[in-house]
Design a protein around this motif. Structure first.
Motif, PDB file in Angstrom:
ATOM      1  N   SER A   7      63.317  53.649  67.058  1.00 25.80           N
ATOM      2  CA  SER A   7      63.821  51.922  67.710  1.00 25.80           C
ATOM      3  C   SER A   7      62.924  51.182  68.738  1.00 25.80           C
ATOM      4  O   SER A   7      62.149  50.074  68.309  1.00 25.80           O
ATOM      5  N   THR A   8      62.119  52.137  69.445  1.00 26.17           N
ATOM      6  CA  THR A   8      61.022  51.264  70.502  1.00 26.17           C
ATOM      7  C   THR A   8      59.725  50.723  69.657  1.00 26.17           C
ATOM      8  O   THR A   8      59.613  50.364  69.419  1.00 26.17           O
ATOM      9  N   GLU A   9      59.246  52.239  69.237  1.00 27.83           N
ATOM     10  CA  GLU A   9      58.281  52.129  68.614  1.00 27.83           C
ATOM     11  C   GLU A   9      58.441  50.951  67.068  1.00 27.83           C
ATOM     12  O   GLU A   9      57.308  50.415  67.087  1.00 27.83           O
ATOM     13  N   ASP A  10      58.917  50.820  66.531  1.00 29.46           N
ATOM     14  CA  ASP A  10      59.006  49.212  65.710  1.00 29.46           C
ATOM     15  C   ASP A  10      59.623  48.505  66.630  1.00 29.46           C
ATOM     16  O   ASP A  10      58.884  47.319  65.570  1.00 29.46           O
ATOM     17  N   LYS A  11      60.074  48.459  67.506  1.00 31.79           N
ATOM     18  CA  LYS A  11      60.298  47.209  68.378  1.00 31.79           C
ATOM     19  C   LYS A  11      58.346  46.572  68.243  1.00 31.79           C
ATOM     20  O   LYS A  11      58.319  45.022  68.997  1.00 31.79           O
ATOM     21  N   ILE A  12      57.782  47.512  69.174  1.00 33.78           N
ATOM     22  CA  ILE A  12      56.501  47.353  69.034  1.00 33.78           C
ATOM     23  C   ILE A  12      55.316  46.836  68.728  1.00 33.78           C
ATOM     24  O   ILE A  12      54.882  45.489  68.565  1.00 33.78           O
ATOM     25  N   ILE A  13      55.946  47.508  66.963  1.00 31.30           N
ATOM     26  CA  ILE A  13      54.982  46.841  66.072  1.00 31.30           C
ATOM     27  C   ILE A  13      55.315  46.078  65.499  1.00 31.30           C
ATOM     28  O   ILE A  13      54.680  44.883  64.969  1.00 31.30           O
ATOM     29  N   ARG A  14      56.777  45.712  65.806  1.00 36.13           N
ATOM     30  CA  ARG A  14      57.142  43.992  65.172  1.00 36.13           C
ATOM     31  C   ARG A  14      56.846  42.636  65.939  1.00 36.13           C
ATOM     32  O   ARG A  14      55.616  41.782  65.162  1.00 36.13           O
ATOM     33  N   ALA A  15      56.547  42.941  67.745  1.00 38.43           N
ATOM     34  CA  ALA A  15      55.870  42.215  67.971  1.00 38.43           C
ATOM     35  C   ALA A  15      54.961  42.068  67.810  1.00 38.43           C
ATOM     36  O   ALA A  15      54.527  41.197  68.423  1.00 38.43           O
ATOM     37  N   ALA A  16      54.298  43.139  67.456  1.00 38.17           N
ATOM     38  CA  ALA A  16      52.556  42.684  67.852  1.00 38.17           C
ATOM     39  C   ALA A  16      52.373  42.167  66.520  1.00 38.17           C
ATOM     40  O   ALA A  16      51.348  41.545  66.482  1.00 38.17           O
ATOM     41  N   ILE A  17      52.675  42.264  65.908  1.00 36.87           N
ATOM     42  CA  ILE A  17      52.423  41.947  64.426  1.00 36.87           C
ATOM     43  C   ILE A  17      52.817  40.799  64.181  1.00 36.87           C
ATOM     44  O   ILE A  17      51.819  39.762  63.842  1.00 36.87           O
ATOM     45  N   GLU A  18      54.265  39.490  64.696  1.00 35.35           N
ATOM     46  CA  GLU A  18      53.385  38.957  64.829  1.00 35.35           C
ATOM     47  C   GLU A  18      53.043  37.809  65.699  1.00 35.35           C
ATOM     48  O   GLU A  18      52.302  36.715  65.553  1.00 35.35           O
ATOM     49  N   ILE A  19      52.640  38.810  66.681  1.00 31.42           N
ATOM     50  CA  ILE A  19      52.062  38.094  67.483  1.00 31.42           C
ATOM     51  C   ILE A  19      49.591  38.728  67.281  1.00 31.42           C
ATOM     52  O   ILE A  19      49.252  36.831  67.591  1.00 31.42           O
ATOM     53  N   PHE A  20      49.899  39.702  66.766  1.00 31.34           N
ATOM     54  CA  PHE A  20      48.327  38.750  65.931  1.00 31.34           C
ATOM     55  C   PHE A  20      48.761  38.418  64.741  1.00 31.34           C
ATOM     56  O   PHE A  20      47.381  37.418  64.000  1.00 31.34           O
ATOM     57  N   SER A  21      49.602  37.996  64.069  1.00 33.10           N
ATOM     58  CA  SER A  21      49.576  36.619  63.312  1.00 33.10           C
ATOM     59  C   SER A  21      49.181  35.748  63.986  1.00 33.10           C
ATOM     60  O   SER A  21      48.836  34.456  63.139  1.00 33.10           O
ATOM     61  N   GLN A  22      49.487  35.543  64.638  1.00 32.96           N
ATOM     62  CA  GLN A  22      49.532  33.873  65.396  1.00 32.96           C
ATOM     63  C   GLN A  22      48.098  33.995  65.769  1.00 32.96           C
ATOM     64  O   GLN A  22      47.346  32.665  66.195  1.00 32.96           O
TER      65      GLN A  22
END
Length: 203
Positions: A7-22
């Motif tokens: 769950s923690t890893e997924d949380k990190i990945i989701r956050a990173a994807i959103e910021i990388f896209s911006q």
């Protein structure tokens, strides 16, 4: 690996994807990712020792686990459920499905496409994991059409590449409507389908 770690890893990945896209990879800091994920910055490095590892981890996971589900979603059904329809209707249905998939997963797709061009191993993974199942389905559609005399005698993979390229251009045009002013979303897909089929139809 237990559920809490996953769950923690997924949380990190989701956050990173959103910021990388911006902001892009180079414009993103691990601190921003931590704030977005609502975790301590040091927690990130328990899973990804370096920022580069984080990016690579995101792309690998997206392609290995998420991309096949996203890209492949509904493809077989399009051809199976519309087998009694015309080639034009099937192609338009495929375009509509792909456009919906892109709109629903635009953030992830944007990150993968933007960053994969700099990572040969990611490109190779994409071609190994994502494209083959889809290619097989579309190749079969064209092979059947060739056998039944609906399409000219071209290699099915060439026709598949043209179809995928047409869909990709249709998606781009949907996001840049000023390029084709005066045409609705449906008209864009219909006219592109007509152009493709005019070039490959036997009759």
């Amino acid at each position: 690996m237990d559920k809490k770690i996953e769950s923690t890893e997924d949380k990190i990945i989701r956050a990173a994807i959103e910021i990388f896209s911006q902001k892009g990879y180079n414009g993103t800091t691990t601190k921003e990712i931590a704030v977005k994920a609502k975790i301590a910055e040091g927690t990130i490095f328990r899973y990804f020792p370096k920022k580069q590892d984080l990016l690579h981890g995101i792309l690998v996971k997206a392609i290995e686990i998420m991309a096949p589900k996203i890209i492949g979603k509904g493809v077989a059904e399009i051809f199976d459920d519309n087998s009694d329809k015309s080639d034009r209707e099937i192609l338009i249905a495929f375009m509509k499905n792909r456009l919906e998939i892109v709109q629903q997963n635009f953030t992830l797709i944007k990150v993968v496409l933007n960053e994969a061009q700099y990572h040969p191993d990611i490109q190779e993974l994409f071609f190994q994991k994502v494209l083959p199942p889809i290619k097989g389905i579309i190749d079969h559609f064209f092979m059947e059409g060739i056998k039944k005399g609906r399409f000219r005698q071209y290699h099915p993979s060439i026709l598949t590449a043209m179809m995928v390229g047409t869909v990709g251009m249709s998606v781009l045009l949907q996001h840049n409507r000023h390029f084709v002013e005066g045409l609705s979303k449906e008209e864009i897909m219909e006219q592109m389908a007509d152009v493709l089929l005019t070039g490959i139809s036997k009759n």
